[in-house]
Design a protein around this motif. Structure first.
Motif, PDB file in Angstrom:
ATOM      1  N   GLU A 110       0.832  -1.207   0.000  1.00  0.00           N
ATOM      2  CA  GLU A 110       0.000   0.000   0.000  1.00  0.00           C
ATOM      3  C   GLU A 110       0.861   1.250   0.000  1.00  0.00           C
ATOM      4  O   GLU A 110       0.582   2.216  -0.712  1.00  0.00           O
ATOM      5  CB  GLU A 110      -0.900  -0.015   1.237  1.00  0.00           C
ATOM      6  CG  GLU A 110      -1.807   1.174   1.361  1.00  0.00           C
ATOM      7  CD  GLU A 110      -2.628   1.127   2.638  1.00  0.00           C
ATOM      8  OE1 GLU A 110      -2.993   2.204   3.129  1.00  0.00           O
ATOM      9  OE2 GLU A 110      -2.884   0.024   3.142  1.00  0.00           O
ATOM     10  N   ARG A 111       1.926   1.220   0.786  1.00  0.00           N
ATOM     11  CA  ARG A 111       2.819   2.378   0.849  1.00  0.00           C
ATOM     12  C   ARG A 111       3.546   2.599  -0.471  1.00  0.00           C
ATOM     13  O   ARG A 111       3.692   3.737  -0.935  1.00  0.00           O
ATOM     14  CB  ARG A 111       3.825   2.160   1.977  1.00  0.00           C
ATOM     15  CG  ARG A 111       4.402   3.425   2.497  1.00  0.00           C
ATOM     16  CD  ARG A 111       4.986   3.179   3.851  1.00  0.00           C
ATOM     17  NE  ARG A 111       6.410   3.429   3.751  1.00  0.00           N
ATOM     18  CZ  ARG A 111       7.302   2.959   4.579  1.00  0.00           C
ATOM     19  NH1 ARG A 111       6.949   2.175   5.556  1.00  0.00           N
ATOM     20  NH2 ARG A 111       8.560   3.245   4.428  1.00  0.00           N
ATOM     21  N   THR A 134       5.102   6.432  -3.411  1.00  0.00           N
ATOM     22  CA  THR A 134       6.242   6.566  -4.291  1.00  0.00           C
ATOM     23  C   THR A 134       5.876   6.567  -5.767  1.00  0.00           C
ATOM     24  O   THR A 134       6.110   7.555  -6.467  1.00  0.00           O
ATOM     25  CB  THR A 134       7.230   5.412  -4.028  1.00  0.00           C
ATOM     26  OG1 THR A 134       7.354   5.233  -2.633  1.00  0.00           O
ATOM     27  CG2 THR A 134       8.569   5.697  -4.624  1.00  0.00           C
ATOM     28  N   ILE A 135       5.298   5.515  -6.232  1.00  0.00           N
ATOM     29  CA  ILE A 135       5.150   5.317  -7.667  1.00  0.00           C
ATOM     30  C   ILE A 135       4.072   6.216  -8.256  1.00  0.00           C
ATOM     31  O   ILE A 135       4.284   6.873  -9.274  1.00  0.00           O
ATOM     32  CB  ILE A 135       4.867   3.838  -7.974  1.00  0.00           C
ATOM     33  CG1 ILE A 135       6.040   2.989  -7.492  1.00  0.00           C
ATOM     34  CG2 ILE A 135       4.646   3.629  -9.452  1.00  0.00           C
ATOM     35  CD1 ILE A 135       5.825   1.511  -7.561  1.00  0.00           C
ATOM     36  N   PHE A 136       2.908   6.263  -7.634  1.00  0.00           N
ATOM     37  CA  PHE A 136       1.832   7.059  -8.209  1.00  0.00           C
ATOM     38  C   PHE A 136       2.158   8.546  -8.204  1.00  0.00           C
ATOM     39  O   PHE A 136       1.799   9.265  -9.132  1.00  0.00           O
ATOM     40  CB  PHE A 136       0.518   6.807  -7.471  1.00  0.00           C
ATOM     41  CG  PHE A 136      -0.128   5.501  -7.843  1.00  0.00           C
ATOM     42  CD1 PHE A 136      -0.209   5.103  -9.157  1.00  0.00           C
ATOM     43  CD2 PHE A 136      -0.653   4.680  -6.869  1.00  0.00           C
ATOM     44  CE1 PHE A 136      -0.796   3.903  -9.513  1.00  0.00           C
ATOM     45  CE2 PHE A 136      -1.239   3.478  -7.208  1.00  0.00           C
ATOM     46  CZ  PHE A 136      -1.318   3.088  -8.529  1.00  0.00           C
ATOM     47  N   GLU A 137       2.845   9.015  -7.197  1.00  0.00           N
ATOM     48  CA  GLU A 137       3.248  10.428  -7.182  1.00  0.00           C
ATOM     49  C   GLU A 137       4.199  10.727  -8.323  1.00  0.00           C
ATOM     50  O   GLU A 137       4.087  11.758  -8.986  1.00  0.00           O
ATOM     51  CB  GLU A 137       3.920  10.784  -5.853  1.00  0.00           C
ATOM     52  CG  GLU A 137       2.958  11.097  -4.745  1.00  0.00           C
ATOM     53  CD  GLU A 137       3.679  11.558  -3.498  1.00  0.00           C
ATOM     54  OE1 GLU A 137       4.818  12.056  -3.595  1.00  0.00           O
ATOM     55  OE2 GLU A 137       3.097  11.405  -2.423  1.00  0.00           O
ATOM     56  N   LYS A 138       5.152   9.841  -8.543  1.00  0.00           N
ATOM     57  CA  LYS A 138       6.132  10.062  -9.609  1.00  0.00           C
ATOM     58  C   LYS A 138       5.461  10.039 -10.975  1.00  0.00           C
ATOM     59  O   LYS A 138       5.794  10.848 -11.843  1.00  0.00           O
ATOM     60  CB  LYS A 138       7.238   9.003  -9.561  1.00  0.00           C
ATOM     61  CG  LYS A 138       8.001   8.969  -8.261  1.00  0.00           C
ATOM     62  CD  LYS A 138       8.761  10.237  -8.031  1.00  0.00           C
ATOM     63  CE  LYS A 138       9.522  10.125  -6.731  1.00  0.00           C
ATOM     64  NZ  LYS A 138      10.118  11.339  -6.295  1.00  0.00           N
ATOM     65  N   VAL A 139       4.530   9.116 -11.174  1.00  0.00           N
ATOM     66  CA  VAL A 139       3.854   9.028 -12.465  1.00  0.00           C
ATOM     67  C   VAL A 139       2.932  10.228 -12.659  1.00  0.00           C
ATOM     68  O   VAL A 139       2.857  10.809 -13.744  1.00  0.00           O
ATOM     69  CB  VAL A 139       3.073   7.700 -12.570  1.00  0.00           C
ATOM     70  CG1 VAL A 139       2.181   7.692 -13.797  1.00  0.00           C
ATOM     71  CG2 VAL A 139       4.036   6.534 -12.628  1.00  0.00           C
ATOM     72  N   ARG A 187       5.554  -8.040  -2.923  1.00  0.00           N
ATOM     73  CA  ARG A 187       4.745  -8.916  -2.065  1.00  0.00           C
ATOM     74  C   ARG A 187       5.383 -10.292  -1.948  1.00  0.00           C
ATOM     75  O   ARG A 187       5.408 -10.877  -0.874  1.00  0.00           O
ATOM     76  CB  ARG A 187       3.331  -9.028  -2.608  1.00  0.00           C
ATOM     77  CG  ARG A 187       2.489 -10.009  -1.788  1.00  0.00           C
ATOM     78  CD  ARG A 187       1.059 -10.040  -2.214  1.00  0.00           C
ATOM     79  NE  ARG A 187       0.424  -8.881  -1.645  1.00  0.00           N
ATOM     80  CZ  ARG A 187      -0.642  -8.291  -2.151  1.00  0.00           C
ATOM     81  NH1 ARG A 187      -1.174  -8.766  -3.252  1.00  0.00           N
ATOM     82  NH2 ARG A 187      -1.183  -7.256  -1.565  1.00  0.00           N
ATOM     83  N   SER A 188       5.914 -10.831  -3.027  1.00  0.00           N
ATOM     84  CA  SER A 188       6.557 -12.153  -2.953  1.00  0.00           C
ATOM     85  C   SER A 188       7.856 -12.083  -2.159  1.00  0.00           C
ATOM     86  O   SER A 188       8.230 -13.063  -1.507  1.00  0.00           O
ATOM     87  CB  SER A 188       6.814 -12.693  -4.352  1.00  0.00           C
ATOM     88  OG  SER A 188       7.788 -11.932  -5.022  1.00  0.00           O
ATOM     89  N   LEU A 189       8.537 -10.949  -2.178  1.00  0.00           N
ATOM     90  CA  LEU A 189       9.751 -10.805  -1.371  1.00  0.00           C
ATOM     91  C   LEU A 189       9.427 -10.766   0.119  1.00  0.00           C
ATOM     92  O   LEU A 189      10.189 -11.278   0.943  1.00  0.00           O
ATOM     93  CB  LEU A 189      10.500  -9.526  -1.760  1.00  0.00           C
ATOM     94  CG  LEU A 189      11.184  -9.527  -3.100  1.00  0.00           C
ATOM     95  CD1 LEU A 189      11.757  -8.149  -3.414  1.00  0.00           C
ATOM     96  CD2 LEU A 189      12.284 -10.569  -3.154  1.00  0.00           C
TER      97      LEU A 189
END
Length: 109
Positions: A62-63, A68-73, A103-105
Motif C-alpha cells: 500500500e505504501r 512513491t510510484i503514483f506520485e512520480k507518475v 509482495r513475494s519478497l
C-alpha cells in the motif's frame, strides 16, 4: 528454533525406556503431553508469523503504491506519456508487476 528444543526433549525422553514398566507408563504420558504442547505452540507461532508477515506485506505494498510510484507518475509532463513505454497500459502493468514482486519478497503469496 523448535527442532533443537524438540531434539533435547526427546533425548531426555529416551531415558524412560530404562525404567520399570509402571514408571515408564507414567513418564510416557508426560512426554506425550509435552510433544503435543510443543506441536500446539508451534502451530500457533507459525500461524501468527504468517499473519503478521501478511499484514506487513500489505502495508508495504500500500505504501509503495500510494506514495512513491503514483506520485512520480502523476507528476510527469504530458509528453512523457506519449512514449509507448510510458503508456497508461504499460505503466499500469509495471505497477502491478512491481507490487507483486515486492509482495513475494515479503513472503505473502
Amino acid at each position: 528454533m523448535v527442532t533443537p528444543i524438540l531434539g533435547l526433549l526427546l533425548s531426555k525422553a529416551i531415558t524412560m525406556y530404562q525404567e520399570p514398566p509402571e514408571e515408564m507408563r507414567k513418564d510416557s504420558k508426560f512426554w506425550a503431553i509435552v510433544c503435543v504442547g510443543i506441536g500446539l505452540i508451534t502451530f500457533v507461532a507459525l500461524s501468527l508469523r504468517s499473519y503478521l508477515f501478511g499484514i506487513a506485506g500489505a502495508k508495504l505494498i500500500e505504501r509503495i503504491r500510494s506514495m512513491t510510484i503514483f506520485e512520480k507518475v502523476a507528476c510527469q509532463e504530458i509528453s512523457w506519456f506519449d512514449d509507448l513505454a510510458n503508456s497508461s497500459g504499460a505503466v499500469g502493468a509495471r505497477l502491478s508487476t512491481d507490487a507483486s514482486t515486492v509482495r513475494s519478497l515479503v513472503g505473502d503469496h
